[in-house]
Design a protein around this motif. Sequence first.
Motif, PDB file in Angstrom:
ATOM      1  N   ALA A 250      32.358   9.939 -10.809  1.00 52.48           N
ATOM      2  CA  ALA A 250      32.172  11.445 -11.116  1.00 52.48           C
ATOM      3  C   ALA A 250      32.521  11.909 -12.300  1.00 52.48           C
ATOM      4  O   ALA A 250      32.131  12.873 -12.984  1.00 52.48           O
ATOM      5  N   VAL A 251      33.788  11.300 -12.799  1.00 57.16           N
ATOM      6  CA  VAL A 251      34.336  11.832 -14.317  1.00 57.16           C
ATOM      7  C   VAL A 251      33.358  11.585 -15.088  1.00 57.16           C
ATOM      8  O   VAL A 251      33.039  12.194 -16.295  1.00 57.16           O
ATOM      9  N   THR A 252      32.707  10.490 -14.918  1.00 56.65           N
ATOM     10  CA  THR A 252      31.628   9.779 -16.027  1.00 56.65           C
ATOM     11  C   THR A 252      30.526  10.720 -15.825  1.00 56.65           C
ATOM     12  O   THR A 252      30.193  11.247 -17.092  1.00 56.65           O
ATOM     13  N   GLN A 253      29.946  11.277 -14.846  1.00 59.91           N
ATOM     14  CA  GLN A 253      29.016  12.500 -14.795  1.00 59.91           C
ATOM     15  C   GLN A 253      29.425  13.599 -15.566  1.00 59.91           C
ATOM     16  O   GLN A 253      28.656  14.294 -16.157  1.00 59.91           O
ATOM     17  N   LEU A 254      30.792  14.032 -15.146  1.00 62.63           N
ATOM     18  CA  LEU A 254      31.271  15.181 -15.900  1.00 62.63           C
ATOM     19  C   LEU A 254      31.209  15.164 -17.361  1.00 62.63           C
ATOM     20  O   LEU A 254      30.811  16.106 -18.107  1.00 62.63           O
ATOM     21  N   GLN A 255      31.842  14.213 -17.728  1.00 58.28           N
ATOM     22  CA  GLN A 255      31.727  13.910 -19.119  1.00 58.28           C
ATOM     23  C   GLN A 255      30.410  13.654 -19.880  1.00 58.28           C
ATOM     24  O   GLN A 255      30.350  14.266 -21.026  1.00 58.28           O
ATOM     25  N   GLU A 256      29.582  12.996 -19.361  1.00 59.49           N
ATOM     26  CA  GLU A 256      28.177  13.012 -19.630  1.00 59.49           C
ATOM     27  C   GLU A 256      27.659  14.279 -19.855  1.00 59.49           C
ATOM     28  O   GLU A 256      26.838  14.690 -20.694  1.00 59.49           O
ATOM     29  N   ALA A 257      27.813  15.222 -18.898  1.00 57.46           N
ATOM     30  CA  ALA A 257      27.338  16.722 -18.842  1.00 57.46           C
ATOM     31  C   ALA A 257      27.970  17.133 -20.189  1.00 57.46           C
ATOM     32  O   ALA A 257      27.174  18.166 -20.767  1.00 57.46           O
ATOM     33  N   MET A 258      29.098  17.165 -20.542  1.00 59.39           N
ATOM     34  CA  MET A 258      29.644  17.743 -21.728  1.00 59.39           C
ATOM     35  C   MET A 258      29.076  17.191 -22.851  1.00 59.39           C
ATOM     36  O   MET A 258      28.862  17.991 -23.816  1.00 59.39           O
ATOM     37  N   ALA A 259      28.816  15.958 -22.947  1.00 62.83           N
ATOM     38  CA  ALA A 259      28.366  15.224 -24.350  1.00 62.83           C
ATOM     39  C   ALA A 259      26.882  15.735 -24.248  1.00 62.83           C
ATOM     40  O   ALA A 259      26.412  15.558 -25.495  1.00 62.83           O
ATOM     41  N   SER A 260      26.172  16.254 -23.293  1.00 58.73           N
ATOM     42  CA  SER A 260      24.840  16.562 -23.463  1.00 58.73           C
ATOM     43  C   SER A 260      24.610  17.828 -24.414  1.00 58.73           C
ATOM     44  O   SER A 260      23.472  18.063 -25.033  1.00 58.73           O
ATOM     45  N   GLY A 261      25.799  18.461 -24.738  1.00 59.94           N
ATOM     46  CA  GLY A 261      25.744  19.377 -25.554  1.00 59.94           C
ATOM     47  C   GLY A 261      25.843  19.042 -26.930  1.00 59.94           C
ATOM     48  O   GLY A 261      26.064  20.079 -27.862  1.00 59.94           O
ATOM     49  N   TYR A 262      26.050  17.796 -27.234  1.00 63.73           N
ATOM     50  CA  TYR A 262      26.533  17.480 -28.710  1.00 63.73           C
ATOM     51  C   TYR A 262      25.162  17.330 -29.306  1.00 63.73           C
ATOM     52  O   TYR A 262      24.254  16.583 -29.019  1.00 63.73           O
TER      53      TYR A 262
ATOM     54  N   SER B 191      33.243  23.639 -21.385  1.00 67.11           N
ATOM     55  CA  SER B 191      32.743  22.747 -22.322  1.00 67.11           C
ATOM     56  C   SER B 191      31.472  22.004 -22.062  1.00 67.11           C
ATOM     57  O   SER B 191      30.955  21.219 -22.759  1.00 67.11           O
ATOM     58  N   VAL B 192      30.614  22.527 -20.909  1.00 64.64           N
ATOM     59  CA  VAL B 192      29.740  22.081 -20.395  1.00 64.64           C
ATOM     60  C   VAL B 192      28.415  23.139 -20.804  1.00 64.64           C
ATOM     61  O   VAL B 192      28.620  24.328 -20.465  1.00 64.64           O
ATOM     62  N   PRO B 193      27.269  22.612 -21.198  1.00 67.03           N
ATOM     63  CA  PRO B 193      26.095  23.491 -21.397  1.00 67.03           C
ATOM     64  C   PRO B 193      25.638  24.277 -19.996  1.00 67.03           C
ATOM     65  O   PRO B 193      25.843  23.633 -19.354  1.00 67.03           O
ATOM     66  N   PRO B 194      25.123  25.376 -20.437  1.00 68.86           N
ATOM     67  CA  PRO B 194      24.736  26.274 -19.044  1.00 68.86           C
ATOM     68  C   PRO B 194      23.899  25.294 -18.263  1.00 68.86           C
ATOM     69  O   PRO B 194      23.948  25.395 -17.006  1.00 68.86           O
ATOM     70  N   ALA B 195      22.652  24.612 -18.897  1.00 70.09           N
ATOM     71  CA  ALA B 195      21.961  23.784 -18.092  1.00 70.09           C
ATOM     72  C   ALA B 195      22.560  22.684 -17.194  1.00 70.09           C
ATOM     73  O   ALA B 195      22.001  22.380 -16.254  1.00 70.09           O
ATOM     74  N   LYS B 196      23.663  22.315 -17.371  1.00 70.95           N
ATOM     75  CA  LYS B 196      24.229  21.354 -17.144  1.00 70.95           C
ATOM     76  C   LYS B 196      25.471  21.763 -16.111  1.00 70.95           C
ATOM     77  O   LYS B 196      26.342  21.025 -15.456  1.00 70.95           O
ATOM     78  N   ALA B 197      25.593  22.975 -15.914  1.00 67.84           N
ATOM     79  CA  ALA B 197      26.869  23.620 -15.155  1.00 67.84           C
ATOM     80  C   ALA B 197      26.760  23.330 -13.757  1.00 67.84           C
ATOM     81  O   ALA B 197      28.046  22.818 -13.259  1.00 67.84           O
ATOM     82  N   ALA B 198      25.735  23.396 -13.307  1.00 71.15           N
ATOM     83  CA  ALA B 198      25.797  22.854 -11.579  1.00 71.15           C
ATOM     84  C   ALA B 198      25.930  21.378 -11.365  1.00 71.15           C
ATOM     85  O   ALA B 198      26.544  20.926 -10.454  1.00 71.15           O
ATOM     86  N   GLU B 199      25.670  20.581 -12.279  1.00 73.07           N
ATOM     87  CA  GLU B 199      25.947  19.134 -12.214  1.00 73.07           C
ATOM     88  C   GLU B 199      27.340  18.953 -12.602  1.00 73.07           C
ATOM     89  O   GLU B 199      27.806  18.058 -11.699  1.00 73.07           O
ATOM     90  N   ALA B 200      27.869  19.781 -13.277  1.00 70.62           N
ATOM     91  CA  ALA B 200      29.365  19.509 -13.591  1.00 70.62           C
ATOM     92  C   ALA B 200      30.428  20.025 -12.578  1.00 70.62           C
ATOM     93  O   ALA B 200      31.361  19.337 -12.236  1.00 70.62           O
ATOM     94  N   GLN B 201      29.970  20.989 -11.987  1.00 71.26           N
ATOM     95  CA  GLN B 201      30.438  21.570 -10.769  1.00 71.26           C
ATOM     96  C   GLN B 201      30.729  20.672  -9.608  1.00 71.26           C
ATOM     97  O   GLN B 201      31.432  20.517  -8.681  1.00 71.26           O
ATOM     98  N   ALA B 202      29.118  20.056  -9.441  1.00 71.75           N
ATOM     99  CA  ALA B 202      29.298  18.867  -8.354  1.00 71.75           C
ATOM    100  C   ALA B 202      30.022  17.982  -8.482  1.00 71.75           C
ATOM    101  O   ALA B 202      30.709  17.338  -7.695  1.00 71.75           O
ATOM    102  N   ALA B 203      30.174  17.502  -9.807  1.00 71.64           N
ATOM    103  CA  ALA B 203      31.073  16.335 -10.159  1.00 71.64           C
ATOM    104  C   ALA B 203      32.482  16.670  -9.907  1.00 71.64           C
ATOM    105  O   ALA B 203      33.179  15.804  -9.327  1.00 71.64           O
TER     106      ALA B 203
END
Length: 434
Positions: free
Chosen positions: A186-198, A141-153
């Motif tokens: 970190a959950v907030t960071q993960l969800q914000e990474a998902m939302a960045s693709g909206y 659910s995370v855009p490719p550009a945010k994948a590393a950030e989401a994995q770190a979260a």
Amino acid sequence: ALATVANPISAREKRQATVANAMRLTPPPSTFAGAAARSLSAAALAALLSVSSITPSVPPAFGPAAAQAKELASGSGSRVNKDPISLLRLALPRVSKEARELQAGLEECQDNLARLNGQVASSALQKAKVAAGKSGAMLKSVPPAKAAEAQAALDTINAAMDEVGAKIAASRQGEALAATERALGAVTQLQEAMASGYAQPSPPKEFASLPYLKGRATVDLVLQPGKEHGQFDVEGKLYKQLEVKMVVDGYTSPITAGNFVDLVRRGFYNGMHIQRSDGFVVQTGDPSNELEGSGADAKKNGYVEGGKVRKIPLEVMVRGDKDPIYSATFDDDGRGGYAAAMPFNSYGALGMAREEYDPDSASSQWFWLLFDSDLTPAGKNLLDGRYACFGYTVDGARLLSDVKEGDIIASAKVSSGESNLVLPTAPALAVAAE
């Protein structure tokens, strides 16, 4: 005035009416069950108001509703969620079911650790770990550009959850709570990474002359005591000035949030006084209400642009909808009592004030609601869907308890997210001026 009401109203209804009066808001129809109760509450509110010129099954576009993270907020039958950070998470779009389940488990763990209930907290932690095990689904659910950030979260979440489990086992619940809060950050960071693709839609074309906010922005505000106030006294601690941090949300109220961010960046609120404070709300933003010599036009109680007051529409959003409702309340739209995407549930919730009978009359006046669970019981919120809640105070909210009329906004600055502000084009402004 109350003599005109056929039946007596409850103490709670009187208190709700007092708050509506304090915000100078329209008397909203009650969401209490039963037509008689609705009529009674509306009549009581109308009787108690002293109005001035400004007063404060669906497609899951904003993510599935499988997980009840701290309960949904304002819908009938739900438990009131007062946590502004949780409410902001719940309002994020494009968040996966698995991420909502992870949030729900960790928030349940957090709640029970705060109550020193380690056994239930441990059970909730296990739910969160099961959800975290579905990392593959979440990363999709995370855009490719945010994948590393989401994995770190996710890595931070897993490490923090291991620490929570160890601290609970050692009966060190304070340290377990701190680790849970790190995991939720970190959950907030993960969800914000998902939302960045909206792909956030633009507001309707009829509002093209107004600024709007894509995503979110953070506003830092400094308050200083007025001449007669001395120092702020918050629970016995004295402050020479107060600093509060607010997050405004353009996902659910893009025009309201954009208008506010635009005025903040222009310095409109700098030096302005608090114009109403009664223990229920703290309100400001009326330039015509400033002290003599301020240069304000007494006939123009909002932000003046091109020789006239810039007004914005009422903008409210049902949880799960793709777009806000404009120029109408939930009741007008046939959905009275539905849960709001951004409910007035948290101490320091930000609301837009408007004229009593005109939903599209807001301009620059806004308020902090000093939330009270007696005022807003679960499922009986008289503000949601009738007034725009466009953000929350995420730091320093409790400091607002000693803010008084005459205190001064020393500064208001957009500390992040100003680049998300979309300003109207010159042609749109020209059309609006005609």
